[in-house]
Scaffold this active site. Structure first.
Site, mmCIF file in Angstrom:
data_model
loop_
_atom_site.group_PDB
_atom_site.id
_atom_site.type_symbol
_atom_site.label_atom_id
_atom_site.label_comp_id
_atom_site.label_asym_id
_atom_site.label_seq_id
_atom_site.Cartn_x
_atom_site.Cartn_y
_atom_site.Cartn_z
ATOM 1 C CB THR A 179 -81.236 -25.031 0.963
ATOM 2 O OG1 THR A 179 -82.225 -25.973 0.896
ATOM 3 C CG2 THR A 179 -82.030 -23.878 0.983
ATOM 4 N N GLY A 237 -81.747 -26.356 6.540
ATOM 5 C CA GLY A 237 -81.805 -27.270 7.509
ATOM 6 C C GLY A 237 -83.280 -27.961 7.422
ATOM 7 N N GLY A 247 -86.521 -28.197 7.447
ATOM 8 C CA GLY A 247 -87.361 -26.877 7.465
ATOM 9 C C GLY A 247 -88.579 -26.740 8.169
HETATM 10 N N1 ASP Z 1 -84.622 -25.975 4.705
HETATM 11 C C1 ASP Z 1 -84.880 -26.716 3.344
HETATM 12 C C2 ASP Z 1 -86.418 -27.292 3.373
HETATM 13 O O1 ASP Z 1 -86.794 -27.602 4.551
HETATM 14 C C3 ASP Z 1 -83.920 -27.760 3.192
HETATM 15 C C4 ASP Z 1 -82.542 -27.215 3.020
HETATM 16 O O2 ASP Z 1 -82.267 -26.382 3.608
HETATM 17 O O3 ASP Z 1 -81.827 -28.034 2.617
HETATM 18 O O4 ASP Z 1 -86.784 -27.138 2.577
#
Ligand code: ASP
Length: 310
Positions: free
Chosen positions: A173, A224, A226
């Site tokens: 992300t 992370g 999520g």
């Molecule tokens: N936090 C994001 C999600 O869970 C994923 C990421 O941080 O890469 O959609």
């Protein structure tokens, strides 16, 4: 006006270790993080608003195939893409967010349009796409624009060895937090979500207070697993710890990243900036793509745990 501007970015927490990236890959990722810093800095340098700076930086990362946002977004379990994004301006508490997009090239731009023009905070799925139809500044693409061979390989790998949805080895992300010359903060986050996620799953990134938040003291963008960031309302909790309890930015960011999230069984990291220009970039995974431009002009890019000085 103060002239104390600052900008921090992330390109996602992940499980990369030194040696996992070739020299060319490392160079390409570093280049794009630097380009994203340049885009935000160009806004801040001329006294532009933090909200515009974070949007500009995130758009560069959405256009880069190296990150899980826009081009290069992960695949969901059905082999499609659903994109989420949000941004928030601290001193007005205005926010805009979108979820489950399939044809919008730059989701962060549509989140900005939601903030400016919709009268709402969060639009999802077909309703968000319909709103995009009304905005001439929103560029549309076929959904395969988002696909890259590397993400398809990740989907295949995830399908091969896990029964649970939403467990990807590498997140990716993107996010940005800026402090502008007027002393205002803004935060933004954009993502394809988790590889192999269920159709319709919405993560923390577009949820104001979970993956993205900014008040007059602190701006934050998370990355992370999520579901854990939603349950702990991490972005707002970080701002609240600083505002109501008087924690330092570093203390609050470390507590959430190294105690609260792992305590729930989650992993990831965050980037945060306070109104003094203090920076916190903690993560509990082996890597987090990150970049910073501090008020004293110090600038850097790092990926692994022991990289560079922050
Ligand atoms: N936090 C994001 C999600 O869970 C994923 C990421 O941080 O890469 O959609």
């Amino acid at each position: 006006m103060t002239s104390k501007t600052a900008l921090v970015l992330h390109g996602g927490a992940g499980t990369l270790k030194p040696g996992d990236l070739s020299r060319d890959e490392l160079a390409a990722i570093t280049l794009d993080l630097n380009r994203a810093l340049d885009a935000g800095q160009a806004v801040l340098r001329v006294g532009g608003p933090a909200l515009e700076a974070v949007e500009a930086s995130v758009e560069v990362l959405e256009d880069s195939p190296w990150f899980n946002a826009g081009n290069g977004a992960v695949f969901n379990a059905e082999g499609g893409h659903e994109l989420d994004a949000a941004l928030m301006e601290a001193h007005t508490l205005r926010a805009g967010a979108v979820a489950g997009l399939t044809t919008v090239k730059n989701p962060i731009r549509l989140a900005r349009a939601v903030l400016e023009h919709s009268g709402h905070v969060l639009l999802a799925g077909p309703g968000a796409e319909k709103f995009a139809d009304t905005r001439p500044e929103i560029e549309r693409v076929r959904t395969d624009y988002f696909s890259t061979p590397a993400r398809r390989a990740q989907l295949e790998a995830a399908r091969g060895h896990e029964a649970q949805h939403g467990v990807g080895a590498y997140f990716g992300t993107v996010g940005a937090v800026a402090l502008d010359a007027r002393g205002h903060l803004a935060a933004a986050t954009s993502t394809g979500g988790l590889s192999n996620k269920r159709f319709g799953r919405i993560g923390d990134s577009p949820l104001i207070g979970a993956g993205t938040y900014a008040n007059e003291d602190v701006g934050v963008s998370c990355t992370g697993s999520g579901e854990f960031y939603i349950r702990a309302a991490v972005a707002h909790d970080l701002c609240a710890r600083v505002r109501y309890r008087g924690d330092s930015l570093e203390q609050a960011a470390n507590e959430l990243t190294h105690r609260v999230i792992p305590g729930l069984g989650g992993e990831g990291g965050l980037i945060a900036l306070d109104r003094e220009g203090n920076v916190a970039l903690p993560f509990n995974t082996s890597s987090m793509h990150r970049a910073w431009l501090k008020p004293d002009g110090a600038r850097g890019v790092a990926i692994f745990r022991d990289d560079a000085s922050e």
